[in-house]
Write a protein that holds these residues in place. Structure first.
Motif, mmCIF file in Angstrom:
data_model
loop_
_atom_site.group_PDB
_atom_site.id
_atom_site.type_symbol
_atom_site.label_atom_id
_atom_site.label_comp_id
_atom_site.label_asym_id
_atom_site.label_seq_id
_atom_site.Cartn_x
_atom_site.Cartn_y
_atom_site.Cartn_z
ATOM 1 N N GLY A 1 4.424 14.808 -4.614
ATOM 2 C CA GLY A 1 5.474 13.956 -5.140
ATOM 3 C C GLY A 1 6.238 13.250 -4.057
ATOM 4 N N GLY A 2 5.769 13.286 -2.808
ATOM 5 C CA GLY A 2 6.464 12.678 -1.683
ATOM 6 C C GLY A 2 6.335 11.169 -1.681
ATOM 7 N N ASP A 3 6.883 10.560 -0.643
ATOM 8 C CA ASP A 3 6.861 9.116 -0.501
ATOM 9 C C ASP A 3 6.080 8.746 0.746
ATOM 10 N N ALA A 4 5.175 7.795 0.610
ATOM 11 C CA ALA A 4 4.312 7.411 1.721
ATOM 12 C C ALA A 4 5.084 6.773 2.869
ATOM 13 N N SER A 5 6.336 6.347 2.636
ATOM 14 C CA SER A 5 7.104 5.681 3.683
ATOM 15 C C SER A 5 7.415 6.609 4.845
ATOM 16 N N ASP A 6 7.240 7.918 4.670
ATOM 17 C CA ASP A 6 7.499 8.875 5.735
ATOM 18 C C ASP A 6 6.345 8.972 6.729
ATOM 19 N N LEU A 7 5.211 8.346 6.434
ATOM 20 C CA LEU A 7 4.027 8.464 7.279
ATOM 21 C C LEU A 7 3.686 7.126 7.912
ATOM 22 N N PRO A 8 3.089 7.128 9.113
ATOM 23 C CA PRO A 8 2.689 5.880 9.764
ATOM 24 C C PRO A 8 1.687 5.101 8.914
ATOM 25 N N THR A 9 1.832 3.779 8.880
ATOM 26 C CA THR A 9 1.002 2.931 8.024
ATOM 27 C C THR A 9 -0.479 3.141 8.259
ATOM 28 N N CYS A 10 -0.890 3.188 9.517
ATOM 29 C CA CYS A 10 -2.323 3.253 9.816
ATOM 30 C C CYS A 10 -2.910 4.652 9.674
ATOM 31 N N LEU A 11 -2.107 5.628 9.265
ATOM 32 C CA LEU A 11 -2.651 6.918 8.845
ATOM 33 C C LEU A 11 -2.854 6.930 7.339
ATOM 34 N N THR B 1 6.020 3.345 -2.408
ATOM 35 C CA THR B 1 7.032 2.704 -3.248
ATOM 36 C C THR B 1 7.698 1.515 -2.576
ATOM 37 N N SER B 2 7.335 1.215 -1.332
ATOM 38 C CA SER B 2 7.882 0.057 -0.635
ATOM 39 C C SER B 2 6.811 -0.508 0.301
ATOM 40 N N VAL B 3 7.031 -1.723 0.755
ATOM 41 C CA VAL B 3 6.068 -2.351 1.663
ATOM 42 C C VAL B 3 6.029 -1.564 2.972
ATOM 43 N N PRO B 4 4.858 -1.145 3.447
ATOM 44 C CA PRO B 4 4.778 -0.361 4.685
ATOM 45 C C PRO B 4 5.084 -1.210 5.910
ATOM 46 N N THR B 5 5.453 -0.547 6.985
ATOM 47 C CA THR B 5 5.670 -1.239 8.258
ATOM 48 C C THR B 5 4.321 -1.690 8.798
ATOM 49 N N THR C 1 13.908 -9.012 2.194
ATOM 50 C CA THR C 1 13.739 -10.000 3.267
ATOM 51 C C THR C 1 13.181 -9.370 4.532
ATOM 52 N N LYS C 2 13.586 -8.136 4.826
ATOM 53 C CA LYS C 2 13.160 -7.480 6.070
ATOM 54 C C LYS C 2 11.704 -7.030 6.041
ATOM 55 N N ASP C 3 11.098 -6.947 4.870
ATOM 56 C CA ASP C 3 9.723 -6.427 4.775
ATOM 57 C C ASP C 3 8.718 -7.255 5.572
ATOM 58 N N PHE C 4 8.882 -8.573 5.575
ATOM 59 C CA PHE C 4 7.933 -9.443 6.262
ATOM 60 C C PHE C 4 8.587 -10.288 7.348
ATOM 61 N N ALA C 5 9.825 -9.977 7.690
ATOM 62 C CA ALA C 5 10.601 -10.821 8.606
ATOM 63 C C ALA C 5 9.940 -10.990 9.970
ATOM 64 N N ASP C 6 9.274 -9.949 10.462
ATOM 65 C CA ASP C 6 8.692 -9.991 11.812
ATOM 66 C C ASP C 6 7.185 -10.237 11.822
ATOM 67 N N ILE C 7 6.583 -10.453 10.660
ATOM 68 C CA ILE C 7 5.130 -10.604 10.586
ATOM 69 C C ILE C 7 4.799 -12.059 10.242
ATOM 70 N N VAL C 8 5.054 -12.948 11.172
ATOM 71 C CA VAL C 8 4.892 -14.382 10.916
ATOM 72 C C VAL C 8 3.426 -14.815 10.910
ATOM 73 N N THR C 9 2.512 -13.910 11.246
ATOM 74 C CA THR C 9 1.082 -14.233 11.282
ATOM 75 C C THR C 9 0.399 -14.073 9.925
ATOM 76 N N LEU C 10 1.115 -13.612 8.915
ATOM 77 C CA LEU C 10 0.505 -13.354 7.611
ATOM 78 C C LEU C 10 -0.039 -14.632 6.975
ATOM 79 N N ARG C 11 -1.276 -14.526 6.499
ATOM 80 C CA ARG C 11 -1.916 -15.657 5.822
ATOM 81 C C ARG C 11 -2.265 -15.319 4.373
ATOM 82 N N ARG C 12 -2.394 -14.027 4.079
ATOM 83 C CA ARG C 12 -2.685 -13.611 2.703
ATOM 84 C C ARG C 12 -1.953 -12.305 2.400
ATOM 85 N N ILE C 13 -1.298 -12.262 1.238
ATOM 86 C CA ILE C 13 -0.635 -11.051 0.761
ATOM 87 C C ILE C 13 -1.091 -10.808 -0.673
#
Length: 283
Positions: A69-79, A98-102, A122-134
């Protein structure tokens, strides 16, 4: 003599092993090559884990496995996800996401389908300016802050299908494909200029919502899906221009309006500028 030499070599080996075992500054983990420290995402994660182990016993965080029942936000994205060069795949993540991963800074393609993401800030994608598809299809998104995609100047494809949206945020100007099928959108949740500035938009999917009217459709849209809404009327200004009888809308090659209460044959002049008739009810 041989026994003495063996004893000396064994002592040297044990001393070296002991030094490696208790070196607090070592950046190696089991299986890594000597003299080649880990770097990047996993290196930072291991440094963080090392810092936690060095805390006094009384302050040691709970390091037990995350429960179901935990939340995935506690774990690194690439794990949790599959991270390839420029692409991140986070589909049906367990425990619940439950939220956009880092995201890694160089991410260009994000697939986070069929999770339980509820909000885009707003902060979810603020630093990822290279995104071309979501692609966020099949989540539980009911709220998106208006500037959430404002810095994504390279974004070309965005899918928010199968969520719980009642209104749309501002969209990037270079968007070529937008999918918001199967949401809860009404006409009041789509601002007049939402699509107006999207000069490159070619495919627009707004089927299976609660729209009462056709929104403004940019000039270069080729495929438009509006089926299964509550649209009750079309007029000559919906697709054509009442003040320009010579206007032709040649780009629009597919328009679906089936499953709406509007009877398209009531306004035959509404489609004179188009090369195809919309799919829908004519009698």
């Amino acid at each position: 003599m041989k026994a003495l030499l063996f004893t000396c070599l064994l002592a040297l080996w044990l001393a070296a092993a002991s030094a490696r075992r208790f070196d607090p500054n070592s950046q190696l983990m089991q299986g890594s090559l000597s003299g080649r420290p880990l770097s990047g995402y996993f290196g930072d994660y291991l440094k963080s884990r090392r810092a936690r182990r060095e805390l006094p016993p009384a302050d040691e965080p709970d390091d037990s496995p995350v429960s179901e029942g935990g939340d995935a936000s506690d774990l690194p994205t690439c794990l949790l996800c599959v991270c390839l060069t420029g692409s991140v795949y986070c589909e049906e993540v367990s425990p619940d996401m439950t939220s956009v991963p880092t995201l890694p800074k160089e991410t260009a393609y994000l697939y986070a389908r069929f999770n339980k993401i509820r909000k885009i800030s707003t902060k979810d994608f603020a630093d990822i300016v290279t995104l071309r598809r979501i692609d966020l299809t099949g989540n539980q998104i009911s709220e998106i802050e208006d500037d959430a995609f404002s810095k994504l100047t390279m974004l070309e494809e965005l899918s928010l299908a199968e969520n719980q949206l009642v209104k749309l945020p501002a969209l990037p100007n270079k968007l070529m494909s937008f999918n918001a099928n199967y949401n809860l959108l009404k006409t009041k949740g789509v601002k007049v200029n939402t699509f107006k500035k999207l000069s490159k938009l070619a495919t627009l999917y707004l089927a299976d919502n609660q729209l009462e009217a056709v929104p403004h459709i940019p000039e270069h849209v080729r495929i438009l899906h509006l089926q299964n809404n509550n649209i009750t009327e079309v007029n000559i200004d919906t697709f054509c221009k009442s003040n320009d009888t010579y206007y032709l809308r040649l780009s629009l090659s597919e328009v679906r309006m089936d499953g709406n209460p509007v009877v398209l044959s009531k306004n035959p002049d509404s489609f004179t500028c188009m090369k195809v008739l919309p799919v829908g009810q004519y009698r």
